[in-house]
Design an enzyme around this catalytic site. Structure first.
Site, short mmCIF file in Angstrom:
data_model
loop_
_atom_site.label_atom_id
_atom_site.label_comp_id
_atom_site.label_asym_id
_atom_site.label_seq_id
_atom_site.Cartn_x
_atom_site.Cartn_y
_atom_site.Cartn_z
N GLY A 199 8.25 -25.23 -22.02
CA GLY A 199 7.47 -24.07 -22.42
C GLY A 199 5.98 -24.18 -22.15
N GLU A 201 4.31 -23.01 -19.88
CA GLU A 201 3.79 -21.73 -19.39
C GLU A 201 3.73 -20.70 -20.50
OE1 GLU A 201 5.93 -23.71 -17.40
OE2 GLU A 201 3.97 -24.26 -16.61
N THR A 269 4.26 -30.37 -22.10
CA THR A 269 5.67 -30.38 -22.47
C THR A 269 6.42 -31.50 -21.75
OG1 THR A 269 6.08 -28.63 -20.86
CG2 THR A 269 5.75 -27.97 -23.17
N ASN A 289 2.05 -30.11 -17.56
CA ASN A 289 0.75 -29.47 -17.34
C ASN A 289 0.11 -28.99 -18.64
OD1 ASN A 289 3.07 -27.38 -16.78
ND2 ASN A 289 1.34 -26.18 -17.55
N ASP A 331 -1.52 -27.08 -11.56
CA ASP A 331 -0.17 -27.17 -12.12
C ASP A 331 0.62 -28.32 -11.50
OD1 ASP A 331 2.10 -26.61 -13.68
OD2 ASP A 331 2.99 -25.47 -12.06
N ASP A 333 2.41 -30.63 -12.64
CA ASP A 333 3.19 -31.00 -13.82
C ASP A 333 3.69 -32.44 -13.72
OD1 ASP A 333 4.84 -30.79 -16.08
OD2 ASP A 333 5.30 -28.70 -15.59
N ARG A 362 4.02 -34.84 -8.86
CA ARG A 362 3.82 -33.60 -8.12
C ARG A 362 2.47 -33.58 -7.43
NH1 ARG A 362 6.69 -28.91 -11.74
NH2 ARG A 362 4.82 -27.70 -11.23
#
Length: 621
Positions: A199, A201, A269, A289, A331, A333, A362
């Site tokens: 979650g 985002e 998260t 992120n 982002d 993450d 990433r």
């Protein structure tokens, strides 16, 4: 300027024993199952997450004769991530939300039992789907204590009797009305089942929770960001890498890096994978992120988002932390898997290290740390297209950001172009594999870049809290050299030396690789592609030995096991996930799906939706 959230995704044997950490203190049953190559009892094949099998029947000489031997339709559309578990002869497969789980008999290829999701009173599945990123995928089941565990999309953790499929217990791990969902594969360690939360985002503050496997009661819970007590951080004993050494994090190490109360909706998260070292009694994972994706709105390093965590499995207390991307602006993450390997590595000061942790973020850097101490040993680009940072300074541990590609420097409502990698990363969530025979790690690579425009966004509980518009496209840069090229490929099969931080060899793939790899003592690496191929490559040379087109795109993870003396390979196909969200959710705008729809429009020519489990083996003669 405030903008509507117009682009939201849901708008609509021996060798392995030598390689892996000792597991003598772990859950005795799971430990026993892991040692027997006939099973595939955890997401990673073992607690170390190596995804390596000692089976040799399918090898670099015989792989060319592989063939599909049976298939099974899951009856579900949309993305099928994760992979099958195989425990004592029974295969367990699952679908995305709303979930189905099937226990399959290998001899008869029939259903032993079937679990059909049913919502708790007050849970609206449509509302749950509206807050799931990205697609309605689920990354796998866990087994332990005679139970199958699933962390459901509605943030309910369910334990089923592995023999009958009957529910043993269920508990709430989060509230979808606040944007909290579950997509991760849990892990069973000792007497606990451990899960995280999704979650980021939606402004969800990330945490990891351990529940007692007998009754689902909470054992401990630890957050990624916020006050020390919430994080289970000891200011004097929890350490981090700084100034060329590990040192205590100090008081309020997270709070000091946030403005005001932003940490309460700050993300971090924990929707990735969990690895375990019994000898160190520690669990390892990454936090994601910071929220929002607009960096201008959240000044500071935003600790401890984008962080590798080591925690004591009994108490949840943090041993050490290492933040990969302070003040994330892209982002990147940080939830990708931690692969625990035992190899000799001498650092710059001549100190020997053997208990290593590897992580392919990433952000495009491949990291090797000492998993006992948190010392940073290697941080190198595993895709030379990466341009947002020149390098990671090994003394400070911080990436050296290139201002041209800083979305913070560009500011709100400025479209920063040509950033590599894209927010999907140089590698997304599908896990790597490590072969102790070749001493190489094999990476499912993602070779894309992006334009990124941050914008102001206000937080409303349960509503998207993204704050950026993206456009994603092929990198058009050579993976190994970083030199410009005209190729439009978006994927890479990369072999990596974790002790030197160098690419051993690499092969281009047309689309991003979104499938978890498996390597074996037969010197092969097996994986799936977004076009739907199951492929086998030689672990020493990368030569392609076999491929077969399954009915849909593969975003699931490959497993291998044995039954009645025969080795099998199994994988779920079923297009979806972030890369396939255009097809899965019926999105058409190029920047929809956070930029994925335009980038992966070519997938339309390769197949349609639909979950199918395909099992491969060699002919009998």
């Amino acid at each position: 300027m405030k903008k509507p959230v117009k682009s939201w995704l849901i708008a609509a044997s021996v060798a392995s024993l030598l390689a892996a950490p000792v597991v003598s203190q772990a859950n005795a049953e799971v430990e026993k199952l892991i040692k027997e190559a006939a099973n595939w009892a955890t997401w990673g094949g073992d607690y170390a997450g190596t995804r390596y099998s000692t089976l040799t029947q399918i090898n670099s000489q015989t792989a060319k004769s592989l063939q599909p031997v049976w298939t099974f339709s899951t009856g579900a559309l949309r993305g099928h991530e994760g992979g099958p578990l195989v425990v004592n002869g029974t295969i367990y497969i699952h679908t995305g939300y709303p979930h189905k789980i099937y226990a399959l008999d290998q001899d008869t290829q029939t259903i032993k039992w079937e679990y059909q999701y049913s919502p708790d009173q007050g849970t609206d599945p449509t509302q749950v789907i509206s807050v799931m990123c990205c697609d309605v995928v689920n990354r796998g089941l866990a087994y332990g204590d005679g139970k199958i565990f699933i962390a459901q999309g509605d943030a309910t953790l369910v334990a089923l009797d592995a023999t009958t499929g009957k529910q043993v217990w269920r508990i709430k791990n989060g509230d979808p009305k606040l944007g909290q969902t579950n997509t991760n594969a849990p892990i069973v360690v000792k007497d606990k089942v451990i899960t995280g939360i999704s979650g980021g985002e939606f402004g969800v503050r990330g945490y990891i929770a351990a529940y007692n496997i007998k009754d689902g009661s909470l054992a401990w819970k630890a957050y990624s960001i916020g006050p020390d007590d919430d994080l289970k951080v000891d200011p004097e004993k929890t350490t981090t890498w700084t100034d060329g050494k590990v040192a205590p994090v100090g008081k309020d190490s997270s709070l000091k890096t946030w403005q005001g109360d932003q940490w309460k909706i700050g993300g971090g998260t924990t929707w990735g994978w969990y690895s375990y070292d019994a000898g160190l009694n520690s669990i390892y994972y990454g936090s994601g992120n910071p929220s929002t994706w607009n960096p201008v709105q959240r000044p500071g390093d935003n600790k401890w988002s984008m962080t590798i965590w080591s925690r004591d499995v009994d108490t949840g207390k943090a041993n050490w932390v290492y933040q990969m991307t302070p003040h994330d602006e892209w982002d990147y993450d940080g939830i990708n898997e931690m692969t625990l390997i035992d190899l000799p590595l001498k650092d710059a000061n001549g100190k020997e290290h053997t208990k290593l942790l590897t992580h392919f973020d990433r952000n495009g850097f491949g990291y090797t740390l000492d998993r006992a101490t948190g010392e940073l040993l290697v941080a190198e680009k595993f895709d030379k297209a990466v341009n947002w940072a020149t390098h990671v300074d090994l003394k400070s541990g911080r990436p050296q950001v290139v201002s041209q590609y800083s979305t913070q420097a560009g500011g709100e409502d400025h479209n920063q172009k040509g950033i590599c990698p894209s927010a999907m990363g140089s590698k997304n969530q599908p896990p790597v594999t490590f072969s102790p025979k070749t001493k190489l790690i094999y990476i499912p690579g993602n070779h894309t870049c992006m334009d990124y425009e941050p914008f102001q966004v206000e937080y409303t509980a349960g509503q998207p809290y993204v704050g950026a518009t993206l456009n994603i496209y092929p990198a058009k840069v050579n993976v190994k050299t970083g030199q410009p090229e005209e190729k439009l490929h978006m994927g890479s099969f990369t072999a990596w030396d974790p002790t030197t931080g160098k690419i051993a060899w690499q092969f281009d793939e047309p689309f991003s690789l979104w499938s978890g790899f498996v390597s074996t003592a037969g010197d092969v690496v097996i994986y799936g592609t977004l076009e739907g191929y199951l492929k086998v490559r030689d672990a020493n040379t990368g030569a392609e030995l076999y491929k077969f087109k399954t009915p849909s795109g593969i975003i699931g993870n490959v497993s291998t096991w044995a039954h009645n003396g025969k080795q099998y390979v199994g994988v779920l196909s079923g297009l979806g996930g972030w890369a396939g969200v255009g097809e899965a959710a019926g999105l058409e705008g190029a920047t929809e799906g956070l930029g994925a729809v335009g980038a992966y429009k070519g997938l339309k020519a390769h197949g349609k939706l639909g979950g199918v489990f395909t099992v491969f083996a060699l002919p009998n003669n």
